[in-house]
Design an enzyme around this catalytic site. Sequence first.
Site, mmCIF file in Angstrom:
data_model
loop_
_atom_site.group_PDB
_atom_site.id
_atom_site.type_symbol
_atom_site.label_atom_id
_atom_site.label_comp_id
_atom_site.label_asym_id
_atom_site.label_seq_id
_atom_site.Cartn_x
_atom_site.Cartn_y
_atom_site.Cartn_z
ATOM 1 N N ASN A 107 0.805 -1.219 0.000
ATOM 2 C CA ASN A 107 0.000 0.000 0.000
ATOM 3 C C ASN A 107 0.840 1.272 0.000
ATOM 4 O OD1 ASN A 107 0.499 -1.070 2.745
ATOM 5 N ND2 ASN A 107 -0.508 0.808 3.420
ATOM 6 N N ASP A 137 1.079 -10.134 3.666
ATOM 7 C CA ASP A 137 0.043 -9.822 4.651
ATOM 8 C C ASP A 137 -1.364 -9.941 4.064
ATOM 9 O OD1 ASP A 137 1.890 -9.278 6.666
ATOM 10 O OD2 ASP A 137 2.083 -7.183 6.054
ATOM 11 N N LEU A 295 11.496 -16.345 7.790
ATOM 12 C CA LEU A 295 11.360 -17.648 7.143
ATOM 13 C C LEU A 295 10.134 -17.727 6.240
ATOM 14 C CD1 LEU A 295 12.248 -20.120 10.033
ATOM 15 C CD2 LEU A 295 13.595 -19.654 7.987
#
Length: 399
Positions: A107, A137, A295
């Site tokens: 964003n 996300d 990770l």
Amino acid sequence: MANNVLIAQGGGPTAVINQSVVGAVLEARKHPLVGNVYGAIHGVRGIIEEDFIDLTQATTHNLERVAVTPSSALLSTRDKPDAAYCKKIFEVCRKYEIKYFFYNGGNDSADAVRIVNDNAAEAGYELRCVHIPKTIDNDLRVTDHCPGYGSAAKFVASAFAGANLDNRSLPGVYIGVVMGRNAGFLTAAAALAKKYEDDGPHLIYVPERAFDKEKFVEDVNEVYKKYGRCIIAVSEGIVDAKGNPIISSLIENSEVDAHGNVQLSGTGALGDALSKVIKDKLKIKRVRSDTFGYLQRSFLGCISEVDQHEAREVGERAAQYAIWNNVDGSVAIRRTGDYSVEYFLTDLKNVAKETKSMPDNFLNAAGNFVTTDFIQYARPLIGKLPDYERLQCPIVPKR
């Protein structure tokens, strides 16, 4: 004008981000109107420092091998450009006769593209600006889901499936802390590999629901009594009823990052603090925690085929929108079936700055697990998961 192309990557890398860049580069190179295709090293910082490489001269073979390599091939940056910063970006674009600007990011990256686009319009300079979406996300607005999420979700699901097998062998309480400052999509993916009724994760906590320490202890105690073990998936960004990060209430003098945000999971402190709560309150001795950290972002060998395909497609579409259709915007994905998608362009202002959260129907009423709606939404995005099996044979009666 030379009709040159400039492309850059920003923010946290993903396992498929290079698919998007390669898709845009190869698509752009097809067009006779395009001059050189430049790649900025370290995102927007590389642009203002004029640190470019000439992707026009990269072989197709090299680009295709880079496409299947995780992390940002052009390297990235955490710089968050303001108006003055974006003005410099625009001036560099003009200096290098850039007509097509692609920025592959989240964003904040979309907002930078928007500001640069406005600068070009005010100056009467013809510059097509297209934002190429990416983020593990999965919190970009408008788009159904974000390239990068599927592969990270596949890693999280696989990791919790493995932790579940380990925990079933040697029972106790296991806590896995997953990335997600404001959105819990990635943490929720921990449930995607559950196969048997008693498999973990048994509890999932995300930022969208207020975290209550006492209720947390009750939840763990209930699961532990039922199964003799408990596996917990926790978002790094869980907050209390007032919106304060839980780590701040559990740990004095919490660290902050370069932007002044509370350091959530980088140190493993949240997992350790929650483990201590369980040990102190429930007197369970075997309590362990892991912080997945970097990770989950670029894990080699755990990449969703669906994610790869869609990441490539949004890059190709970005080049088509800018060069064929001469328009600006942000590429987005719309789900059209089970499972099929289509791609479209949305206005940059619709994606810039703000993010989205998990919808209520993805979380149960207790706020400690996901619903079938979430499973049906996320399962197609991670592709094929490795399977596991239990021994199926009768118990020998005691003599």
